[in-house]
Design a protein around this motif. Sequence first.
Motif, PDB file in Angstrom:
ATOM      1  N   UNK A 146     -55.607   5.222 -41.197  1.00  0.00           N
ATOM      2  CA  UNK A 146     -54.560   6.208 -41.128  1.00  0.00           C
ATOM      3  C   UNK A 146     -53.696   5.921 -39.906  1.00  0.00           C
ATOM      4  N   UNK A 147     -52.416   6.241 -40.062  1.00  0.00           N
ATOM      5  CA  UNK A 147     -51.514   6.065 -38.929  1.00  0.00           C
ATOM      6  C   UNK A 147     -51.087   7.429 -38.406  1.00  0.00           C
ATOM      7  N   UNK A 148     -50.919   7.476 -37.079  1.00  0.00           N
ATOM      8  CA  UNK A 148     -50.542   8.719 -36.424  1.00  0.00           C
ATOM      9  C   UNK A 148     -49.403   8.471 -35.449  1.00  0.00           C
ATOM     10  N   UNK A 149     -48.489   9.433 -35.383  1.00  0.00           N
ATOM     11  CA  UNK A 149     -47.454   9.449 -34.351  1.00  0.00           C
ATOM     12  C   UNK A 149     -47.955  10.378 -33.266  1.00  0.00           C
ATOM     13  N   UNK A 150     -47.932   9.914 -32.019  1.00  0.00           N
ATOM     14  CA  UNK A 150     -48.286  10.771 -30.896  1.00  0.00           C
ATOM     15  C   UNK A 150     -47.081  10.858 -29.973  1.00  0.00           C
ATOM     16  N   UNK A 151     -46.818  12.052 -29.485  1.00  0.00           N
ATOM     17  CA  UNK A 151     -45.704  12.277 -28.567  1.00  0.00           C
ATOM     18  C   UNK A 151     -46.286  12.872 -27.293  1.00  0.00           C
ATOM     19  N   UNK A 152     -46.013  12.217 -26.170  1.00  0.00           N
ATOM     20  CA  UNK A 152     -46.532  12.656 -24.877  1.00  0.00           C
ATOM     21  C   UNK A 152     -45.474  13.461 -24.143  1.00  0.00           C
ATOM     22  N   UNK A 153     -45.867  14.645 -23.699  1.00  0.00           N
ATOM     23  CA  UNK A 153     -44.996  15.503 -22.894  1.00  0.00           C
ATOM     24  C   UNK A 153     -45.657  15.687 -21.537  1.00  0.00           C
ATOM     25  N   UNK A 154     -45.093  15.079 -20.484  1.00  0.00           N
ATOM     26  CA  UNK A 154     -45.706  15.212 -19.158  1.00  0.00           C
ATOM     27  C   UNK A 154     -45.625  16.642 -18.652  1.00  0.00           C
ATOM     28  N   UNK A 155     -46.652  17.046 -17.930  1.00  0.00           N
ATOM     29  CA  UNK A 155     -46.713  18.402 -17.379  1.00  0.00           C
ATOM     30  C   UNK A 155     -45.738  18.574 -16.223  1.00  0.00           C
ATOM     31  N   UNK A 156     -45.649  17.557 -15.403  1.00  0.00           N
ATOM     32  CA  UNK A 156     -44.751  17.627 -14.252  1.00  0.00           C
ATOM     33  C   UNK A 156     -44.249  16.225 -13.954  1.00  0.00           C
ATOM     34  N   UNK A 157     -43.450  16.112 -12.932  1.00  0.00           N
ATOM     35  CA  UNK A 157     -42.904  14.804 -12.592  1.00  0.00           C
ATOM     36  C   UNK A 157     -41.552  14.596 -13.231  1.00  0.00           C
ATOM     37  N   UNK A 158     -40.959  13.504 -12.924  1.00  0.00           N
ATOM     38  CA  UNK A 158     -39.616  13.214 -13.404  1.00  0.00           C
ATOM     39  C   UNK A 158     -39.700  12.402 -14.684  1.00  0.00           C
ATOM     40  N   UNK A 159     -39.127  12.937 -15.755  1.00  0.00           N
ATOM     41  CA  UNK A 159     -39.060  12.188 -17.006  1.00  0.00           C
ATOM     42  C   UNK A 159     -38.188  10.964 -16.797  1.00  0.00           C
ATOM     43  N   UNK A 160     -38.594   9.866 -17.389  1.00  0.00           N
ATOM     44  CA  UNK A 160     -37.791   8.659 -17.312  1.00  0.00           C
ATOM     45  C   UNK A 160     -37.857   7.993 -15.952  1.00  0.00           C
ATOM     46  N   UNK A 161     -38.608   8.560 -15.008  1.00  0.00           N
ATOM     47  CA  UNK A 161     -38.752   7.967 -13.686  1.00  0.00           C
ATOM     48  C   UNK A 161     -39.737   6.815 -13.723  1.00  0.00           C
ATOM     49  N   UNK A 162     -39.727   6.030 -12.678  1.00  0.00           N
ATOM     50  CA  UNK A 162     -40.627   4.893 -12.611  1.00  0.00           C
ATOM     51  C   UNK A 162     -41.975   5.311 -12.038  1.00  0.00           C
ATOM     52  N   UNK A 163     -43.067   5.062 -12.784  1.00  0.00           N
ATOM     53  CA  UNK A 163     -44.384   5.363 -12.254  1.00  0.00           C
ATOM     54  C   UNK A 163     -44.770   4.371 -11.158  1.00  0.00           C
ATOM     55  N   UNK A 164     -45.830   4.686 -10.437  1.00  0.00           N
ATOM     56  CA  UNK A 164     -46.308   3.805  -9.372  1.00  0.00           C
ATOM     57  C   UNK A 164     -46.821   2.495  -9.970  1.00  0.00           C
ATOM     58  N   UNK A 165     -46.888   1.430  -9.167  1.00  0.00           N
ATOM     59  CA  UNK A 165     -47.440   0.163  -9.655  1.00  0.00           C
ATOM     60  C   UNK A 165     -48.881   0.314 -10.157  1.00  0.00           C
ATOM     61  N   UNK A 166     -49.677   1.177  -9.514  1.00  0.00           N
ATOM     62  CA  UNK A 166     -51.056   1.394  -9.948  1.00  0.00           C
ATOM     63  C   UNK A 166     -51.099   2.048 -11.333  1.00  0.00           C
ATOM     64  N   UNK A 167     -50.215   3.019 -11.503  1.00  0.00           N
ATOM     65  CA  UNK A 167     -50.149   3.705 -12.801  1.00  0.00           C
ATOM     66  C   UNK A 167     -49.690   2.732 -13.885  1.00  0.00           C
ATOM     67  N   UNK A 168     -48.689   1.935 -13.589  1.00  0.00           N
ATOM     68  CA  UNK A 168     -48.192   0.936 -14.550  1.00  0.00           C
ATOM     69  C   UNK A 168     -49.307  -0.044 -14.930  1.00  0.00           C
ATOM     70  N   UNK A 169     -50.107  -0.468 -13.948  1.00  0.00           N
ATOM     71  CA  UNK A 169     -51.199  -1.404 -14.218  1.00  0.00           C
ATOM     72  C   UNK A 169     -52.251  -0.764 -15.119  1.00  0.00           C
ATOM     73  N   UNK A 170     -52.598   0.489 -14.851  1.00  0.00           N
ATOM     74  CA  UNK A 170     -53.581   1.185 -15.676  1.00  0.00           C
ATOM     75  C   UNK A 170     -53.069   1.357 -17.107  1.00  0.00           C
ATOM     76  N   UNK A 171     -51.803   1.721 -17.244  1.00  0.00           N
ATOM     77  CA  UNK A 171     -51.222   1.854 -18.588  1.00  0.00           C
ATOM     78  C   UNK A 171     -51.194   0.504 -19.292  1.00  0.00           C
ATOM     79  N   UNK A 172     -50.857  -0.554 -18.551  1.00  0.00           N
ATOM     80  CA  UNK A 172     -50.839  -1.898 -19.132  1.00  0.00           C
ATOM     81  C   UNK A 172     -52.206  -2.311 -19.655  1.00  0.00           C
ATOM     82  N   UNK A 173     -53.256  -1.994 -18.899  1.00  0.00           N
ATOM     83  CA  UNK A 173     -54.614  -2.323 -19.342  1.00  0.00           C
ATOM     84  C   UNK A 173     -54.962  -1.568 -20.628  1.00  0.00           C
ATOM     85  N   UNK A 174     -54.615  -0.280 -20.684  1.00  0.00           N
ATOM     86  CA  UNK A 174     -54.896   0.508 -21.882  1.00  0.00           C
ATOM     87  C   UNK A 174     -54.121  -0.040 -23.084  1.00  0.00           C
TER      88      UNK A 174
END
Length: 113
Positions: free
Chosen positions: A1-29
């Motif tokens: 089955x295929x699913x569409x997921x939409x992420x809505x951040x609780x806080x922070x700036x939408x469209x902003x650049x995350x930290x390098x650590x966060x980017x690395x963790x997301x890249x690994x996932x």
Amino acid sequence: MRFLTIYRPESGVEGGMPSPEHMAAMGRLIEEWTAKGVLISTEPLTPRDQGARLRLADGAFTVTEETVRAGGFAFLNAGSKEEAIEHCKTFLKVAGDGTCEIRQILEFAPQPA
């Protein structure tokens, strides 16, 4: 089955650049899920004030320049809604506080000719 997921951040700036650590963790996932065949596609979204919402009512279009808050989307493969929920729990642990909406993509069987 295929699913569409939409992420809505609780806080922070939408469209902003995350930290390098966060980017690395997301890249690994992303790499892990792609290798496992879980992730079909994912992309971040620009801030909502750069979007537009269109509505057609009684033959007239209305355009609203602001949309709902959303940080990004992903298309996932999962065996069930429960499995998709577990994937989104894993995602939220990496992405941070927020909400994931999960919607199964309807798949229609071809009709005989």
